[in-house]
Design an enzyme around this catalytic site. Sequence first.
Site, PDB file in Angstrom:
ATOM      1  N   SER A   1     -21.393 -49.983   3.295  1.00 26.16           N
ATOM      2  CA  SER A   1     -22.432 -51.000   3.497  1.00 26.16           C
ATOM      3  C   SER A   1     -22.450 -52.011   2.352  1.00 26.16           C
ATOM      4  O   SER A   1     -23.279 -52.908   2.325  1.00 26.16           O
ATOM      5  CB  SER A   1     -23.811 -50.331   3.613  1.00 26.16           C
ATOM      6  OG  SER A   1     -24.046 -49.476   2.507  1.00 26.16           O
TER       7      SER A   1
ATOM      8  N   ASN B   1     -31.160 -41.265  -0.369  1.00 27.02           N
ATOM      9  CA  ASN B   1     -32.101 -41.468   0.734  1.00 27.02           C
ATOM     10  C   ASN B   1     -33.434 -42.035   0.267  1.00 27.02           C
ATOM     11  O   ASN B   1     -33.979 -42.961   0.874  1.00 27.02           O
ATOM     12  CB  ASN B   1     -32.319 -40.150   1.488  1.00 27.02           C
ATOM     13  CG  ASN B   1     -31.034 -39.632   2.096  1.00 27.02           C
ATOM     14  OD1 ASN B   1     -30.017 -40.345   2.111  1.00 27.02           O
ATOM     15  ND2 ASN B   1     -31.050 -38.398   2.590  1.00 27.02           N
TER      16      ASN B   1
ATOM     17  N   THR C   1     -52.679 -78.525  30.360  1.00 25.46           N
ATOM     18  CA  THR C   1     -52.521 -77.146  30.822  1.00 25.46           C
ATOM     19  C   THR C   1     -51.497 -77.246  31.949  1.00 25.46           C
ATOM     20  O   THR C   1     -51.455 -78.268  32.651  1.00 25.46           O
ATOM     21  CB  THR C   1     -53.846 -76.543  31.363  1.00 25.46           C
ATOM     22  OG1 THR C   1     -54.256 -77.304  32.492  1.00 25.46           O
ATOM     23  CG2 THR C   1     -54.946 -76.538  30.315  1.00 25.46           C
TER      24      THR C   1
ATOM     25  N   SER D   1     -24.699 -88.175  18.716  1.00 30.44           N
ATOM     26  CA  SER D   1     -23.750 -87.608  19.666  1.00 30.44           C
ATOM     27  C   SER D   1     -22.386 -88.210  19.385  1.00 30.44           C
ATOM     28  O   SER D   1     -22.287 -89.370  18.979  1.00 30.44           O
ATOM     29  CB  SER D   1     -24.201 -87.940  21.085  1.00 30.44           C
ATOM     30  OG  SER D   1     -23.089 -87.939  21.959  1.00 30.44           O
TER      31      SER D   1
ATOM     32  N   LYS E   1     -27.719 -91.853  21.110  1.00 31.17           N
ATOM     33  CA  LYS E   1     -28.447 -90.590  20.978  1.00 31.17           C
ATOM     34  C   LYS E   1     -28.930 -90.255  19.576  1.00 31.17           C
ATOM     35  O   LYS E   1     -28.260 -90.509  18.589  1.00 31.17           O
ATOM     36  CB  LYS E   1     -27.551 -89.433  21.438  1.00 31.17           C
ATOM     37  CG  LYS E   1     -27.240 -89.495  22.914  1.00 31.17           C
ATOM     38  CD  LYS E   1     -28.268 -88.757  23.715  1.00 31.17           C
ATOM     39  CE  LYS E   1     -27.938 -87.296  23.652  1.00 31.17           C
ATOM     40  NZ  LYS E   1     -28.702 -86.515  24.579  1.00 31.17           N
TER      41      LYS E   1
ATOM     42  N   ASN F   1     -30.511 -86.699  18.452  1.00 35.02           N
ATOM     43  CA  ASN F   1     -30.883 -85.389  18.983  1.00 35.02           C
ATOM     44  C   ASN F   1     -31.762 -84.583  18.025  1.00 35.02           C
ATOM     45  O   ASN F   1     -31.488 -84.555  16.833  1.00 35.02           O
ATOM     46  CB  ASN F   1     -29.627 -84.581  19.305  1.00 35.02           C
ATOM     47  CG  ASN F   1     -28.792 -85.236  20.392  1.00 35.02           C
ATOM     48  OD1 ASN F   1     -29.342 -85.866  21.304  1.00 35.02           O
ATOM     49  ND2 ASN F   1     -27.483 -85.124  20.289  1.00 35.02           N
TER      50      ASN F   1
ATOM     51  N   TYR G   1     -33.490 -38.520   7.085  1.00 35.27           N
ATOM     52  CA  TYR G   1     -32.526 -39.618   7.036  1.00 35.27           C
ATOM     53  C   TYR G   1     -31.346 -39.354   7.964  1.00 35.27           C
ATOM     54  O   TYR G   1     -30.876 -38.234   8.105  1.00 35.27           O
ATOM     55  CB  TYR G   1     -32.005 -39.825   5.603  1.00 35.27           C
ATOM     56  CG  TYR G   1     -30.955 -40.923   5.521  1.00 35.27           C
ATOM     57  CD1 TYR G   1     -31.327 -42.256   5.424  1.00 35.27           C
ATOM     58  CD2 TYR G   1     -29.595 -40.628   5.596  1.00 35.27           C
ATOM     59  CE1 TYR G   1     -30.379 -43.273   5.388  1.00 35.27           C
ATOM     60  CE2 TYR G   1     -28.630 -41.636   5.559  1.00 35.27           C
ATOM     61  CZ  TYR G   1     -29.031 -42.955   5.455  1.00 35.27           C
ATOM     62  OH  TYR G   1     -28.091 -43.960   5.429  1.00 35.27           O
TER      63      TYR G   1
ATOM     64  N   GLN H   1     -28.542 -46.972   8.129  1.00 39.50           N
ATOM     65  CA  GLN H   1     -27.851 -47.995   7.356  1.00 39.50           C
ATOM     66  C   GLN H   1     -27.800 -49.305   8.152  1.00 39.50           C
ATOM     67  O   GLN H   1     -27.645 -50.383   7.582  1.00 39.50           O
ATOM     68  CB  GLN H   1     -26.435 -47.513   7.023  1.00 39.50           C
ATOM     69  CG  GLN H   1     -25.630 -48.472   6.179  1.00 39.50           C
ATOM     70  CD  GLN H   1     -24.395 -47.796   5.607  1.00 39.50           C
ATOM     71  OE1 GLN H   1     -24.484 -46.981   4.709  1.00 39.50           O
ATOM     72  NE2 GLN H   1     -23.230 -48.121   6.153  1.00 39.50           N
TER      73      GLN H   1
ATOM     74  N   LYS I   1     -30.196 -52.819   7.597  1.00 42.49           N
ATOM     75  CA  LYS I   1     -30.159 -53.902   6.617  1.00 42.49           C
ATOM     76  C   LYS I   1     -29.745 -55.249   7.177  1.00 42.49           C
ATOM     77  O   LYS I   1     -30.390 -56.269   6.895  1.00 42.49           O
ATOM     78  CB  LYS I   1     -29.252 -53.520   5.446  1.00 42.49           C
ATOM     79  CG  LYS I   1     -29.968 -52.584   4.509  1.00 42.49           C
ATOM     80  CD  LYS I   1     -29.036 -51.918   3.553  1.00 42.49           C
ATOM     81  CE  LYS I   1     -29.493 -50.516   3.288  1.00 42.49           C
ATOM     82  NZ  LYS I   1     -29.442 -49.619   4.480  1.00 42.49           N
TER      83      LYS I   1
END
Length: 461
Positions: free
Chosen positions: A28, A115, A160, A282, A288, A290, A322, A327, A330
């Site tokens: 890890s 652990n 609404t 674009s 454009k 965006n 554990y 692991q 994370k």
Amino acid sequence: MSKECTDKLWGGRFSQPTDKFVEEFTASIDFDKRLYHQDIRGSIAHARMLGKQGIIPLADVEKIVHGLQEILDQIEAGKFDFSVSLEDIHMNIEARLSAKIGEAGKRLHTGRSRNDQVALDIRLYLRDELVEISAYLDLLIDSLLSQAEKNLDVIMPGYTHLQTAQPILFAHHMLAYVEMFKRDKGRMEDCLRRMNVLPLGAGALAGTTFPIDREHVAELLDFPEVTRNSLDSVSDRDFALEFMSASSILMMHLSRFSEELILWSTSEFKFVDLSDSFCTGSSIMPQKKNPDVPELVRGKTGRVYGNLMALLTVMKSLPLAYNKDMQEDKEPLFDTIDTVKGSLKIFADMIREMKVNAATMRQAAAKGFSTATDVADYLVRKGMPFRDAHEVVGKSVAYCLSRGKDLPELTMEEWQGFSDKIDADIYDAITLEASVNARRATGGTALERVKAEIERVKSGR
Ligand code: ARG
């Protein structure tokens, strides 16, 4: 015993080296190296406690602390070689410490397990991140308040079903998001409070045979409390799940806001202009601009939900205590932290710089019979039951639609055809300002109410 086996901190009972791919697969270090600071801080506190309790010699404690500080400097200077064969951050640092200071280094892991160590490191890490995320939420709330104050009297259509409903203050709309982000802050603070408990001292799962002083470690590491059950201490990832749940709700809020900003910046709406620095062009269509930032934030909401699902699924059938599965906590956790922080930061800046097109909003607010409810309320004030008033106004709207007219354009004669309760004062009752300002109760969109809310939020009440 082969040389490769003894290289491992746990190599004692093994007679064959780890398969190279297994080593990579189970390691890890590539992602948990971000915990180096917390790992070292936790180890220093643990070592000091071991010394104070007479579990290891005080001279060793000094060597350990000094050695760990050197390792910290090395990592921060980018001069530390992380090794996959040492699996994770805990063993990378411990092995380096022993290589540096010998015997004393090998005493550091007394009364501790990876652990409880990893459970501590993640809590320490997340604790700091939560404080930062809270600060980013404050920044965003500030931006919203500054837009609300800058555009205090701007009226926009409230919706609404995405159909024009009633006129509202643009500031009121901004304050709706303030409420949402304040709740997000509250959830982060709740999460921090529950997480702020020291798990170290649980050992592998059952506690330790050494006379440790957990309360002392808690004091050194600024934890107000220690965990009460060793099994739970090493198998609990609720705090990560809580954070990811709170983050999912927060991203949902940002995503809804994104959706509105994207809609509002279309040529059809034109309610706002996002600053050029938050948009892109674009490659083919020269006209454009965006709204990439809100689009991306809306898109990233998906990965934050996905991260929550990933960890919930990892945890769902794990027996105590554990399991290596954990692991997998994370990467989704770190990704959530990065995504939430990035999204909040960019939103705070983008909102601060957004330009509001007051005239366009006002024009839109006047359309769609947005003051129809105000006519009904007017009739109620003149003594008509609300249901009857609703019916009368419904008919007048249908009439307007058939003539291509708007409610404020009806003549007195036309109005009276719908009800003899309607007088000339109807015209003043259905202006946009009158409509907005009539909604004065707590939580309403009236200018005086919105001003008071801005002050309330600013004074932190
Ligand atoms: N790298 C491990 C993790 O992140 C540390 C804990 C490992 N414990 C163990 N007994 N293998 O979960």
